[in-house]
Design an enzyme around this catalytic site. Structure first.
Site, PDB file in Angstrom:
ATOM      1  N   LEU A   7       0.856  -1.187   0.000  1.00 46.61           N
ATOM      2  CA  LEU A   7       0.000   0.000   0.000  1.00 46.61           C
ATOM      3  C   LEU A   7       0.891   1.235   0.000  1.00 46.61           C
ATOM      4  O   LEU A   7       1.735   1.405   0.892  1.00 46.61           O
ATOM      5  CB  LEU A   7      -0.906   0.002   1.237  1.00 46.61           C
ATOM      6  CG  LEU A   7      -1.729   1.276   1.512  1.00 46.61           C
ATOM      7  CD1 LEU A   7      -2.622   1.612   0.329  1.00 46.61           C
ATOM      8  CD2 LEU A   7      -2.549   1.103   2.779  1.00 46.61           C
ATOM      9  N   ILE A   8       0.718   2.110  -1.002  1.00 44.90           N
ATOM     10  CA  ILE A   8       1.540   3.306  -1.140  1.00 44.90           C
ATOM     11  C   ILE A   8       0.639   4.527  -1.200  1.00 44.90           C
ATOM     12  O   ILE A   8      -0.311   4.567  -1.997  1.00 44.90           O
ATOM     13  CB  ILE A   8       2.407   3.247  -2.418  1.00 44.90           C
ATOM     14  CG1 ILE A   8       3.241   1.963  -2.460  1.00 44.90           C
ATOM     15  CG2 ILE A   8       3.314   4.472  -2.506  1.00 44.90           C
ATOM     16  CD1 ILE A   8       3.966   1.749  -3.774  1.00 44.90           C
ATOM     17  N   GLY A  10      -0.050   8.797  -1.650  1.00 41.32           N
ATOM     18  CA  GLY A  10       0.473   9.947  -2.382  1.00 41.32           C
ATOM     19  C   GLY A  10       1.095   9.569  -3.705  1.00 41.32           C
ATOM     20  O   GLY A  10       2.217   9.960  -4.018  1.00 41.32           O
ATOM     21  N   SER A  13       1.916  11.765  -8.006  1.00 41.10           N
ATOM     22  CA  SER A  13       3.083  12.444  -8.566  1.00 41.10           C
ATOM     23  C   SER A  13       4.333  12.081  -7.769  1.00 41.10           C
ATOM     24  O   SER A  13       4.263  11.376  -6.755  1.00 41.10           O
ATOM     25  CB  SER A  13       2.885  13.970  -8.544  1.00 41.10           C
ATOM     26  OG  SER A  13       2.791  14.436  -7.204  1.00 41.10           O
ATOM     27  N   GLY A  14       5.471  12.590  -8.238  1.00 44.81           N
ATOM     28  CA  GLY A  14       6.717  12.511  -7.481  1.00 44.81           C
ATOM     29  C   GLY A  14       7.146  11.124  -7.060  1.00 44.81           C
ATOM     30  O   GLY A  14       7.044  10.147  -7.809  1.00 44.81           O
ATOM     31  N   GLY A  16       5.877   9.033  -4.968  1.00 46.07           N
ATOM     32  CA  GLY A  16       4.822   8.020  -4.903  1.00 46.07           C
ATOM     33  C   GLY A  16       4.498   7.422  -6.251  1.00 46.07           C
ATOM     34  O   GLY A  16       4.334   6.196  -6.391  1.00 46.07           O
ATOM     35  N   SER A 139      12.260  13.302   5.729  1.00 53.30           N
ATOM     36  CA  SER A 139      13.026  14.313   5.018  1.00 53.30           C
ATOM     37  C   SER A 139      14.331  14.530   5.763  1.00 53.30           C
ATOM     38  O   SER A 139      14.424  14.255   6.963  1.00 53.30           O
ATOM     39  CB  SER A 139      12.231  15.624   4.960  1.00 53.30           C
ATOM     40  OG  SER A 139      13.043  16.705   4.528  1.00 53.30           O
ATOM     41  N   TYR A 152       7.005  22.648   8.714  1.00 55.25           N
ATOM     42  CA  TYR A 152       7.214  21.419   7.951  1.00 55.25           C
ATOM     43  C   TYR A 152       8.217  20.513   8.665  1.00 55.25           C
ATOM     44  O   TYR A 152       7.980  19.315   8.851  1.00 55.25           O
ATOM     45  CB  TYR A 152       7.723  21.764   6.554  1.00 55.25           C
ATOM     46  CG  TYR A 152       8.187  20.575   5.748  1.00 55.25           C
ATOM     47  CD1 TYR A 152       7.280  19.664   5.222  1.00 55.25           C
ATOM     48  CD2 TYR A 152       9.553  20.356   5.494  1.00 55.25           C
ATOM     49  CE1 TYR A 152       7.702  18.569   4.478  1.00 55.25           C
ATOM     50  CE2 TYR A 152       9.984  19.273   4.756  1.00 55.25           C
ATOM     51  CZ  TYR A 152       9.060  18.381   4.247  1.00 55.25           C
ATOM     52  OH  TYR A 152       9.477  17.303   3.521  1.00 55.25           O
TER      53      TYR A 152
END
Length: 287
Positions: A7-8, A10, A13-14, A16, A139, A152
């Protein structure tokens, strides 16, 4: 290599998008979440749904009912979930003081509460089979809080906090919880950065108003010099899936430019963390 149910989040785009396609290409059964598949993301959803081994699910990750429905759908079809990749995230940039309580709440809803909601729902199945993998995409700024990305960074610090403790708590039960720390990459996420709602305070920061521009210039130079490839993050996910249970590292840095800073900090913390667990009588969790 055994085929897994993955299960992924997002995946419109990018990282994901690339991860869903790359994992599916190896024969794993991928369930890819995208929000608003009948609206603004309809083209991406249709394109991804045509990829072999990929099933697209319309999910709003901040909606408990929507997420629960998605998990129930996967379990009904597959019986379990072997791998969860919490990739979806939101970014915010600007003077920290311009962020209202509501802004902070929204950032944490996407970057912290949503991953936890999914973790909470998949763990019973992973524990039952004494095997599972949860990959949380954080990140490099989940290790260092960078000026003008304070909110963030705080949300990624929180995600790392959840992941680090769970890594040791769940490993004896056969479930690995790990973190990927990407650096700066040229993805669509950089085009969707949010800003604080309280613009009334921005003028009071004129003394350092040129600093954000310097940061963006530096990032641009990094892109020109290192040409970072977002596919590297997808490859990091695949590598973690392929590693044997119990041998997956807590943190994987994917950053061709400044990753050594992050790796050095991670290594130092790992040493002191082991000392802390030992001091509090939990050294058996380090094995």
């Amino acid at each position: 290599m055994s085929k897994k149910v993955v299960l992924i989040t997002g995946t419109n785009s990018g990282f994901g998008w690339l991860t869903a396609r790359s994992v599916a290409a190896l024969g794993h059964k991928v369930y890819a979440t995208i929000r608003d598949t009948e609206g603004k993301n309809s083209d991406k959803a249709k394109a991804l749904a045509q990829v072999e081994n990929v099933t697209v699910l319309d999910v709003s990750l901040t909606d408990e009912t929507s997420v629960k429905k998605a998990i129930d759908t996967i379990i009904a079809k597959e019986g379990t979930i072997d791998v969860l990749v919490n990739n979806a995230g939101a970014a915010m940039f600007g003077v920290a003081e311009s962020s209202t309580t509501g802004d902070v709440q929204r950032m944490f809803d996407v970057n912290v509460i949503a991953p936890w909601r999914l973790i909470k729902l998949v763990l019973p199945f992973m524990r039952k089979q004494a095997e599972g993998l949860i990959i949380n995409v954080s990140s490099g700024w989940g290790r260092f809080s960078v000026p003008f990305s304070v909110v963030y960074g705080a949300s990624k610090f929180a995600l790392e906090g959840l992941s680090e403790g769970l890594h040791y708590e769940l490993r004896p039960l056969g479930v690995d919880v790990v973190i990927i720390q990407p650096g700066a990459f040229p993805t669509e996420m950089s085009q969707k950065i949010q800003v604080g709602s309280d613009t009334s305070v921005v003028d009071d920061y004129k003394a350092i108003a040129d600093v954000p521009n310097k940061m963006f210039t530096a990032i641009g130079q990094i892109f020109e010099t290192t040409n970072p490839d977002p596919q590297d993050v997808a490859e990091a996910v695949i590598n973690l899936i392929n590693l044997p249970k119990g041998q997956r590292p807590l943190r994987t840095v994917v950053d061709p430019a400044t990753g050594e800073f992050i790796k050095t900090a991670n290594d130092a913390v790992k040493v002191e963390y082991a000392k802390a667990l030992t001091a509090f009588g939990m050294e058996e969790l380090l094995a």
